[in-house]
Scaffold this motif. Sequence first.
Motif, PDB file in Angstrom:
ATOM      1  N   UNK A   8       0.795  -1.209   0.000  1.00  0.00           N
ATOM      2  CA  UNK A   8       0.000   0.000   0.000  1.00  0.00           C
ATOM      3  C   UNK A   8       0.834   1.268   0.000  1.00  0.00           C
ATOM      4  N   UNK A   9       1.983   1.186  -0.668  1.00  0.00           N
ATOM      5  CA  UNK A   9       2.832   2.396  -0.801  1.00  0.00           C
ATOM      6  C   UNK A   9       2.712   2.873  -2.237  1.00  0.00           C
ATOM      7  N   UNK A  10       2.175   4.071  -2.414  1.00  0.00           N
ATOM      8  CA  UNK A  10       2.035   4.587  -3.769  1.00  0.00           C
ATOM      9  C   UNK A  10       3.353   5.200  -4.222  1.00  0.00           C
ATOM     10  N   UNK A  11       3.531   5.349  -5.513  1.00  0.00           N
ATOM     11  CA  UNK A  11       4.764   5.979  -6.026  1.00  0.00           C
ATOM     12  C   UNK A  11       4.410   6.921  -7.176  1.00  0.00           C
ATOM     13  N   UNK A  12       4.321   6.382  -8.389  1.00  0.00           N
ATOM     14  CA  UNK A  12       4.089   7.293  -9.526  1.00  0.00           C
ATOM     15  C   UNK A  12       2.690   7.136 -10.116  1.00  0.00           C
ATOM     16  N   UNK A  13       1.780   6.549  -9.321  1.00  0.00           N
ATOM     17  CA  UNK A  13       0.406   6.413  -9.821  1.00  0.00           C
ATOM     18  C   UNK A  13      -0.204   7.791 -10.076  1.00  0.00           C
ATOM     19  N   UNK A  14      -1.131   7.801 -11.040  1.00  0.00           N
ATOM     20  CA  UNK A  14      -1.905   9.015 -11.311  1.00  0.00           C
ATOM     21  C   UNK A  14      -3.350   8.772 -10.878  1.00  0.00           C
ATOM     22  N   UNK A  15      -3.866   9.684 -10.049  1.00  0.00           N
ATOM     23  CA  UNK A  15      -5.234   9.553  -9.552  1.00  0.00           C
ATOM     24  C   UNK A  15      -6.062  10.763  -9.969  1.00  0.00           C
ATOM     25  N   UNK A  16      -7.262  10.501 -10.456  1.00  0.00           N
ATOM     26  CA  UNK A  16      -8.205  11.570 -10.770  1.00  0.00           C
ATOM     27  C   UNK A  16      -9.335  11.572  -9.752  1.00  0.00           C
ATOM     28  N   UNK A  17      -9.715  12.773  -9.335  1.00  0.00           N
ATOM     29  CA  UNK A  17     -10.825  12.916  -8.391  1.00  0.00           C
ATOM     30  C   UNK A  17     -11.901  13.754  -9.070  1.00  0.00           C
ATOM     31  N   UNK A  18     -13.118  13.228  -9.141  1.00  0.00           N
ATOM     32  CA  UNK A  18     -14.257  13.976  -9.686  1.00  0.00           C
ATOM     33  C   UNK A  18     -15.138  14.374  -8.507  1.00  0.00           C
ATOM     34  N   UNK A  19     -15.308  15.682  -8.331  1.00  0.00           N
ATOM     35  CA  UNK A  19     -15.981  16.203  -7.136  1.00  0.00           C
ATOM     36  C   UNK A  19     -17.141  17.098  -7.536  1.00  0.00           C
ATOM     37  N   UNK A  20     -18.248  16.967  -6.799  1.00  0.00           N
ATOM     38  CA  UNK A  20     -19.429  17.783  -7.057  1.00  0.00           C
ATOM     39  C   UNK A  20     -19.308  19.126  -6.358  1.00  0.00           C
ATOM     40  N   UNK A  21     -19.670  20.190  -7.043  1.00  0.00           N
ATOM     41  CA  UNK A  21     -19.683  21.524  -6.415  1.00  0.00           C
ATOM     42  C   UNK A  21     -20.915  21.717  -5.554  1.00  0.00           C
ATOM     43  N   UNK A  22     -21.936  20.931  -5.818  1.00  0.00           N
ATOM     44  CA  UNK A  22     -23.172  21.017  -5.022  1.00  0.00           C
ATOM     45  C   UNK A  22     -22.829  20.591  -3.585  1.00  0.00           C
ATOM     46  N   UNK A  23     -23.306  21.356  -2.594  1.00  0.00           N
ATOM     47  CA  UNK A  23     -22.925  21.105  -1.187  1.00  0.00           C
ATOM     48  C   UNK A  23     -21.411  21.188  -1.015  1.00  0.00           C
ATOM     49  N   UNK A  70      -7.309   7.009 -20.344  1.00  0.00           N
ATOM     50  CA  UNK A  70      -6.262   6.053 -19.967  1.00  0.00           C
ATOM     51  C   UNK A  70      -5.066   6.740 -19.290  1.00  0.00           C
ATOM     52  N   UNK A  71      -5.329   7.920 -18.675  1.00  0.00           N
ATOM     53  CA  UNK A  71      -4.274   8.687 -17.991  1.00  0.00           C
ATOM     54  C   UNK A  71      -4.113   8.267 -16.529  1.00  0.00           C
ATOM     55  N   UNK A  72      -5.112   7.579 -15.965  1.00  0.00           N
ATOM     56  CA  UNK A  72      -5.149   7.383 -14.527  1.00  0.00           C
ATOM     57  C   UNK A  72      -5.077   5.910 -14.123  1.00  0.00           C
ATOM     58  N   UNK A  73      -4.498   5.677 -12.939  1.00  0.00           N
ATOM     59  CA  UNK A  73      -4.485   4.340 -12.350  1.00  0.00           C
ATOM     60  C   UNK A  73      -5.736   4.090 -11.520  1.00  0.00           C
ATOM     61  N   UNK A  74      -6.413   5.153 -11.169  1.00  0.00           N
ATOM     62  CA  UNK A  74      -7.640   5.019 -10.386  1.00  0.00           C
ATOM     63  C   UNK A  74      -8.355   6.356 -10.304  1.00  0.00           C
ATOM     64  N   UNK A  75      -9.630   6.277  -9.998  1.00  0.00           N
ATOM     65  CA  UNK A  75     -10.457   7.476  -9.904  1.00  0.00           C
ATOM     66  C   UNK A  75     -11.298   7.419  -8.636  1.00  0.00           C
ATOM     67  N   UNK A  76     -11.607   8.605  -8.098  1.00  0.00           N
ATOM     68  CA  UNK A  76     -12.452   8.699  -6.913  1.00  0.00           C
ATOM     69  C   UNK A  76     -13.611   9.631  -7.221  1.00  0.00           C
ATOM     70  N   UNK A  77     -14.826   9.236  -6.891  1.00  0.00           N
ATOM     71  CA  UNK A  77     -16.010  10.078  -7.043  1.00  0.00           C
ATOM     72  C   UNK A  77     -16.390  10.638  -5.676  1.00  0.00           C
TER      73      UNK A  77
END
Length: 155
Positions: A8-23, A70-77
């Motif tokens: 569980x040690x990250x290094x050069x991964x790319x992560x995208x986060x998609x976040x709502x402006x509502x609330x 295909x830029x990211x290793x994972x995404x978070x909503x």
Amino acid sequence: MNIFEGNYKLSNEKVGIVISRFNSNITTELLEGAKDCLIRHGLNEKNIDVYYVPGSFEVPFLVKQLVKTKKYNGLIALSAVIRGETYHFEVVSNEISKGISQINLTSDIPITFGVITADTVEQALNRAGIKSGNKGFDAAMALVEMMNLNKIIKD
Ligand SMILES: Nc1c(NC[C@H](O)[C@H](O)[C@H](O)CO)[nH]c(=O)[nH]c1=O
Ligand SMILES: CC(=O)[C@@H](O)COP(=O)(O)O
């Protein structure tokens, strides 16, 4: 080897986060929690891209588009749906949940779910770091584990 025990040690991964402006008073806290988790696990903040959308209903669309890059290793909503007077709460909550689930089933990168669905603002705030944990941190922690697992499977 138990494949579910990674370093569980990250290094050069790319992560995208998609976040709502509502609330946004709540989703901003979710974002801080998610970034805190990723950075604590070794990810440089420059490897985290944040994309803002108007509301929860728009989150799945952008997640789908980011998967295609295909830029990211994972995404978070990240979003917060708070019940009002009408059935709209159920519609919005169900759609973001269904949307993220459906994208996960066809994506080759993990997408985790940092969405608060609350009856009251107090319930939502408590789950954004005030008293009952931070769903943004939790979603990032789940992504750390899933990216690690995905990497093991692919290697
Ligand atoms: N009521 C909430 C919404 N509603 C907005 C929708 O998500 C969407 O942006 C709109 O219907 C236009 O398509 N969004 C949230 O994230 N949280 C809510 O509590
Ligand atoms: C979750 C919602 O869409 C909600 O905040 C909207 O409030 P209302 O049901 O009173 O229109």
